[in-house]
Design a protein around this motif. Structure first.
Motif, short mmCIF file in Angstrom:
data_model
loop_
_atom_site.label_atom_id
_atom_site.label_comp_id
_atom_site.label_asym_id
_atom_site.label_seq_id
_atom_site.Cartn_x
_atom_site.Cartn_y
_atom_site.Cartn_z
N LYS A 1 0.91 -1.22 -0.11
CA LYS A 1 -0.03 -0.16 0.05
C LYS A 1 0.94 1.11 0.18
N ILE A 2 0.32 2.27 -0.59
CA ILE A 2 1.04 3.50 -0.64
C ILE A 2 0.57 4.32 0.34
N SER A 3 1.21 5.04 1.21
CA SER A 3 0.88 6.09 2.20
C SER A 3 1.92 7.17 2.12
N LEU A 4 1.24 8.38 2.85
CA LEU A 4 2.35 9.57 2.72
C LEU A 4 2.57 10.04 4.06
N ALA A 5 3.79 10.20 4.41
CA ALA A 5 4.52 10.75 5.50
C ALA A 5 4.26 12.14 5.57
N GLN A 6 3.89 12.61 6.63
CA GLN A 6 3.60 13.95 7.04
C GLN A 6 4.86 14.88 6.80
N ALA B 1 -3.83 6.86 3.00
CA ALA B 1 -3.29 6.53 3.97
C ALA B 1 -2.14 7.35 4.56
N VAL B 2 -2.00 7.79 5.60
CA VAL B 2 -1.07 8.95 6.45
C VAL B 2 -0.31 8.44 7.60
N GLU B 3 0.81 8.97 7.46
CA GLU B 3 1.84 8.70 8.63
C GLU B 3 2.12 10.32 9.33
N LEU B 4 1.63 10.27 10.59
CA LEU B 4 1.75 11.62 11.29
C LEU B 4 3.03 11.97 12.03
N VAL B 5 3.52 13.07 12.24
CA VAL B 5 4.87 13.36 12.94
C VAL B 5 4.16 14.29 14.11
N THR C 1 3.91 -6.65 2.89
CA THR C 1 2.81 -6.24 1.79
C THR C 1 1.94 -5.00 2.73
N GLY C 2 2.97 -4.40 3.69
CA GLY C 2 1.94 -3.16 4.13
C GLY C 2 2.37 -1.87 3.62
N ASP C 3 2.25 -0.92 4.50
CA ASP C 3 2.32 0.37 3.90
C ASP C 3 4.06 0.92 3.37
N VAL C 4 3.74 1.23 2.47
CA VAL C 4 5.32 2.02 2.14
C VAL C 4 4.96 3.26 1.98
N GLY C 5 5.45 4.29 2.87
CA GLY C 5 5.22 5.71 3.31
C GLY C 5 6.28 6.55 2.36
N ILE D 1 5.90 12.77 -7.85
CA ILE D 1 6.91 11.92 -8.56
C ILE D 1 7.22 10.67 -7.93
N THR D 2 7.36 10.60 -6.54
CA THR D 2 7.59 9.46 -5.62
C THR D 2 6.30 8.82 -5.98
N ARG D 3 5.12 9.03 -5.69
CA ARG D 3 4.00 8.27 -5.72
C ARG D 3 4.04 7.46 -7.11
N ASP D 4 4.28 8.22 -8.08
CA ASP D 4 4.08 7.61 -9.62
C ASP D 4 4.93 6.65 -9.74
N VAL D 5 6.43 6.74 -9.14
CA VAL D 5 7.33 5.73 -9.42
C VAL D 5 6.89 4.45 -8.86
N LEU D 6 6.27 4.62 -7.43
CA LEU D 6 5.75 3.23 -6.72
C LEU D 6 4.72 2.73 -7.22
#
Length: 480
Positions: free
Chosen positions: A40-45, A74-78, A266-270, A287-292
């Motif tokens: 899965k693709i997630s976004l780190a804050q 999916a997001v990853e908070l700081v 198979t989990g999140d790749v942030g 760019i990073t999202r599209d590469v993934l």
């Protein structure tokens, strides 16, 4: 040497021959793996830390931006961006409600403000543990599956203090069915051997790693380091700092994500990007999202042809012992191998013949062991001579030869001997298109040539002799 990963990568490149698809064409087998089952693709804050720090984005609105601006759910908070809200139930509930309203899952909280878990001072360390527990409780309220901690403190005996603190936090998190994870985030934690030892000693099922593609010293091979941390991984951080117009310059994402897939994760790749300026933050994320996404789509085309418990789809030939151990195929007690082209020893072959293909697999060989991977081989006679054999041999550190590890046996020597020491896992890729054959072994192209012997045949695994024990896993193929 670091290599570039581009969005517009073709499905495979063989020297100067690019395998490109026109719209509507299918250059792979009909059977595929659903991309969403891979990772899965997630976004780190942190990817928007300049925008957040400048007050141009409120922490509460981050889930909305992730979904609406970047199509990431999916997001990853700081914790830095809401450090004073750890016990503010109303704020946490509002943040969770906003995320759920956007269809966004909050995966984890990265904890940076709660003190040093490796402090030598007992009181300071105890306070840090208590503060981290508050963040674990807050993360649970947000619906997270994990929190990320840092392994920091005075270096003398740091590992034991991190083990002790980690166990306490993992036990607390277990009450919430959550995990505690350590990122390679500077200091000893960026030494993969050190961090692996911490995991092994701590020995908690919910205490793991967050391998970050960056955050390693220059003298550490980041690909090997991430591979070492992945067996303990409960999250993955796709760090990217330097970009071209369409790609990532600091890491070969195809190679790195191959390690991620081969580990079974198979989990999140942030996505965690950090370009030079605030103005570049959004584009770096895209760019990073599209590469993934591109990598995940390509990985979905390379399908397993060997299960972890059955030889369905394979035929056993000429004896030898094959068994499955913890999902790994093990070959022992091979029989009757000779260099005579007219005679075959014990091997497995696919029931199906392949012409143009991409074959991915991992193998390990014991001390003084010998084995091989056949391709485009016939059933009759010696498959190393009717087709080709990628030679597997315990010859770490030796000069490359036509009969040594990584060679196409008796045909061509590899450009370099990339075999790892006996007992260690090796990663290999064979791509065959027409007469062109390309071999990658442990991240390097070792064979890139044209061959005329045969252009279609069986894929096979060799069981060589009584003293050899060979192991295979993650055997996958894509028909081109």
């Amino acid at each position: 040497m670091q290599r570039r990963t581009f969005l517009a990568l073709s499905l495979g490149t063989l020297g100067g021959l690019a395998l490109r698809l026109q719209p509507g064409q299918m250059a792979w087998a009909a059977e595929t793996v659903p991309p969403e089952e891979l990772f899965k693709i997630s976004l780190a804050q942190w990817s928007l830390h300049r925008t957040l720090n400048d007050g141009k984005l409120d922490n509460l609105d981050f889930p909305r931006v992730a979904k609406r601006d970047f199509e990431i759910d999916a997001v990853e908070l700081v914790d830095q961006f809401f450090a004073d809200k750890v016990e503010d139930a109303a704020y946490l509930d509002d943040l969770k409600s906003r995320a759920e309203g956007e269809g966004v899952r909050i995966g984890l909280v990265m904890i940076d403000t709660a003190g040093s878990l490796g402090a030598m001072d007992v009181a300071a360390r105890s306070k840090a543990i208590d503060q981290h527990k508050l963040w674990i409780d807050a993360a649970k309220r947000l619906g997270c599956y994990a929190v990320r901690i840092n392994a920091r403190g005075e270096q003398q005996d740091l590992a034991q203090r991190i083990v002790d603190s980690g166990r306490k936090l993992a036990d607390h998190a277990a009450q919430h069915e959550m995990s505690v994870i350590i990122e390679n985030h500077g200091g000893p934690s960026s030494d993969p051997d050190w961090l692996v030892r911490v995991m092994e000693v701590a020995d908690r099922p919910n205490f793991g790693t967050l391998p970050d593609f960056g955050n390693f010293p220059d003298d550490v091979d980041r690909y090997d380091a991430v591979e070492a941390l992945l067996p303990f991984a409960k999250a993955v951080s796709a760090k990217a700092v330097r970009f071209s117009e369409v790609g990532i310059l600091d890491t070969d994402y195809d190679r790195m994500m191959r390690h991620v897939r081969d580990s079974g994760y198979t989990g999140d790749v942030g996505i965690e990007t950090s370009p030079p300026s605030q103005e570049e933050e959004a584009r770096a994320i895209e760019i990073t999202r599209d590469v993934l996404r591109e990598i995940r789509q390509r990985q979905s085309q390379v399908v397993p042809i060997l299960s972890g418990d059955s030889l369905d789809g394979w035929t056993r030939l000429h004896g030898g012992q094959w068994s499955f151990e913890d999902g790994v195929l093990v070959g022992r007690n091979g029989e009757d191998w000779t260099t005579n082209p007219e005679v075959s020893g014990s091997w497995l072959r696919t029931d199906k013949e392949y012409g143009d293909f991409r074959l991915e697999l991992q193998f390990a060989i014991n001390e003084n062991g010998n084995s091989g991977v056949f391709f485009r081989s016939a059933q009759e006679k010696n498959p190393a001579f009717t087709g080709y054999e990628l030679q597997i041999h315990d010859s770490y550190g030796r000069e490359p030869t036509k009969g040594g590890a990584g060679s196409l046996y008796d045909v061509i020597a590899p450009t370099e001997n990339r075999i790892r020491p006996a007992g260690e896992w090796n990663t290999a890729t064979i791509v065959a298109k027409g007469q062109h054959v390309r071999v990658e072994l442990n991240g390097a192209v070792t064979v890139d040539t044209d061959l005329t012997r045969r252009e279609r045949g069986f894929i096979g695994l060799q069981n060589h002799d009584q003293r050899s024990v060979v192991k295979f896993r993650n055997v996958r193929v894509q028909e081109l």
